[in-house]
Design a protein around this motif. Structure first.
Motif, PDB file in Angstrom:
ATOM      1  N   GLU A   1      21.032  -5.279 -31.855  1.00  0.00           N
ATOM      2  CA  GLU A   1      19.947  -4.807 -30.994  1.00  0.00           C
ATOM      3  C   GLU A   1      19.985  -3.292 -30.848  1.00  0.00           C
ATOM      4  OE1 GLU A   1      17.284  -6.312 -28.879  1.00  0.00           O
ATOM      5  OE2 GLU A   1      17.522  -7.478 -30.712  1.00  0.00           O
TER       6      GLU A   1
ATOM      7  N   ALA B   1      25.495  -4.622 -22.406  1.00  0.00           N
ATOM      8  CA  ALA B   1      24.078  -4.954 -22.313  1.00  0.00           C
ATOM      9  C   ALA B   1      23.549  -5.604 -23.589  1.00  0.00           C
ATOM     10  CB  ALA B   1      23.281  -3.698 -21.987  1.00  0.00           C
ATOM     11  N   VAL B   2      23.814  -5.033 -24.758  1.00  0.00           N
ATOM     12  CA  VAL B   2      23.323  -5.587 -26.014  1.00  0.00           C
ATOM     13  C   VAL B   2      24.390  -5.433 -27.090  1.00  0.00           C
ATOM     14  CG1 VAL B   2      20.903  -5.107 -25.484  1.00  0.00           C
ATOM     15  CG2 VAL B   2      22.240  -3.410 -26.726  1.00  0.00           C
TER      16      VAL B   2
ATOM     17  N   ASN C   1      18.481  -5.926 -19.866  1.00  0.00           N
ATOM     18  CA  ASN C   1      18.379  -7.380 -19.793  1.00  0.00           C
ATOM     19  C   ASN C   1      17.962  -7.869 -18.418  1.00  0.00           C
ATOM     20  OD1 ASN C   1      19.169  -8.156 -22.479  1.00  0.00           O
ATOM     21  ND2 ASN C   1      21.234  -7.462 -21.970  1.00  0.00           N
ATOM     22  N   ASN C   2      17.993  -6.987 -17.417  1.00  0.00           N
ATOM     23  CA  ASN C   2      17.630  -7.400 -16.063  1.00  0.00           C
ATOM     24  C   ASN C   2      17.128  -6.194 -15.286  1.00  0.00           C
ATOM     25  OD1 ASN C   2      20.038  -6.072 -14.773  1.00  0.00           O
ATOM     26  ND2 ASN C   2      21.124  -7.602 -16.012  1.00  0.00           N
TER      27      ASN C   2
END
Length: 457
Positions: free
Chosen positions: A33, A28-29, A165-166
């Motif tokens: 982040e 994801a990151v 992110n989504n």
């Protein structure tokens, strides 16, 4: 092409190729982040800072201090708070930017419906084990990239995507919201008519959450099981002894069985998923509406719209306090004096049915609390774009668990002018939130071979 560029693009091509081959998204990151968790972000991904005018305060650790013993009245640390103002049909337009479409509909069409707004208390936090597992997931958790949006990589006992992110990632945070490793609960499902008459189905339920343990290093450790539940109807007499057993998975459809005492038979339920009606629920709730949303993600495209400030049910100690059901749920809505709303930041997620797929709800709008990832409000639309069902969940901190919990939720069906009050625990024994961690749940309860024994007790 220079050797440096060739090496760079070869690496990118290899990464893309692996992603396609495995069907999994990249993490994801990145570390940069993820390093924000516990600093400018809370350990589970919310903004620590308050808003500009101070109506949403800074998060300072969340959970109020205190103890709770099963059977005692739950202490309300905010009992002295008074409403700041009320929202009703006369002033709803003034606050419409901080309301969902469903809330606006109820305020405008239900006579006497109001929302009392109290000071915002960011009362939710989690044990350090949950925070640590969430931090690990931030750079490790993955969903499949094959349109199914299944969780294929994560550690247990934490939120998988604290910096989503989504929309699919945000909804997975709700699905894996941490409420302990298992619980024993007793509740009523109430079917309320516009004239105030109602029918109640009382149920005992055992829930185990294998993936909620911090000892779990991957889905394979628990054979991909997210949760198992055993639900036994205890009243009325005509329904007593009915048993539903459900196994919910991280990357494949649910398994479910039902025991019918009149037939003394256990039957496999092939359709306990998606928009199929829950058996015996008078067509007021689909399977994936329980609780709020628990379904497979593959029939929708999920859009992470962003954050907004919104009035949501919060710290609802008065609403969940022990009292007769008839003193809570009235003709068109729960008694307004019992409800508390606060201004919080929420993530808005839109779900739209994919081309070639079907679902009775063509579009859904979800609002997830940033401090807990719990889905507190949900609006469901039909194929013509008309608002059909409006849902609202309550939330409060359970100090004995060290986390916020959500059980009670209400779903209005605007087409038939009725509502269902689900997981209503007010007239029942306390929920044992520590049952899973403290070993008070027998794993044999969740085997299909055991269903008849429970129904015949």
């Amino acid at each position: 092409m220079t050797p440096q560029n060739f090496k760079k693009w070869s690496t990118i091509a290899l990464t893309i190729g692996l992603s396609i081959t495995t069907g999994a998204l990249v993490a994801a990151v990145g570390e940069q982040e993820a390093a924000k968790l516990g600093k400018e972000l809370t350990p589970v991904g919310a903004e620590k800072a308050g808003n500009k005018d101070g109506s949403i305060p800074e998060w300072n650790g969340g959970l109020p201090k205190g103890k709770h013993k099963a059977g005692d009245a739950r202490n309300d640390p905010f009992a002295a708070d008074k409403p700041l103002y009320s929202i009703d049909a006369s002033n709803v337009d003034k606050y419409k930017d901080k309301l969902s479409a469903g809330q606006i509909e109820l305020l405008k069409t239900r006579k006497g419906y109001r929302m009392d707004v109290y000071p915002t208390r960011r009362s939710c936090g989690y044990p350090e084990s949950v925070n640590g597992q969430t931090r690990a997931n931030a750079t490790q958790a993955k969903l499949t990239a094959d349109g199914q949006d299944n969780l294929v990589q994560a550690v247990g006992g934490g939120f998988p995507f604290p910096i989503p992110n989504n929309g699919a990632e945000a909804v997975w945070n709700h699905r894996l919201r941490w409420q302990g490793e298992g619980r024993i609960e007793h509740y009523q499902t109430n079917f309320i008519n516009p004239d105030g008459s109602f029918y109640s189905l009382a149920q005992d339920q055992w829930v185990t959450m294998p993936f909620a343990s911090s000892k779990v290093k991957s889905p394979d450790d628990v054979q991909g099981v997210m949760q198992k539940l055993l639900n036994v109807a205890t009243s009325p007499a005509a329904r007593s002894g009915e048993v539903i057993l459900g196994h919910f998975f991280l990357s494949k459809p649910n398994d479910a069985w039902m025991y019918f005492p009149g037939q003394r038979r256990v039957r496999r339920l092939p359709n306990l998923a998606y928009d199929n009606p829950i058996p015996g629920y008078e067509n007021l709730e689909t399977v994936d509406q329980y609780p709020m949303f628990s379904g497979q993600l593959d029939r929708y495209d999920w859009k992470l719209v962003g954050k907004k400030e919104m009035f949501v049910p919060y710290n609802n100690f008065k609403f969940v306090a022990k009292r007769p059901i008839k003193d809570i749920y009235e003709g068109q809505y729960p008694k307004r004096d019992l409800m508390r709303y606060e201004l919080h930041r929420v993530w808005k997620v839109e779900a739209t049915v994919k081309a070639g797929k079907r679902h009775v709800f063509a579009k859904r709008e979800f609002y997830l609390d940033e401090d807990t990832w719990m889905l507190l409000n949900a609006d469901q639309y039909d194929a013509q774009g008309k608002l059909w069902r409006v849902m609202e969940a309550s939330i409060y901190p359970a100090v004995e668990l060290g986390a916020c919990v959500s059980q009670e939720f209400v779903s209005w069906d605007l087409n038939v002018n009725r509502y269902i009050a689900e997981n209503a625990t007010q007239a029942s024994k306390d929920t044992d939130w520590l049952a899973g961690a403290e070993g008070r749940i027998d794993a044999k309860r969740f085997e299909s071979e055991e269903l008849r024994r429970f129904g015949d007790r």
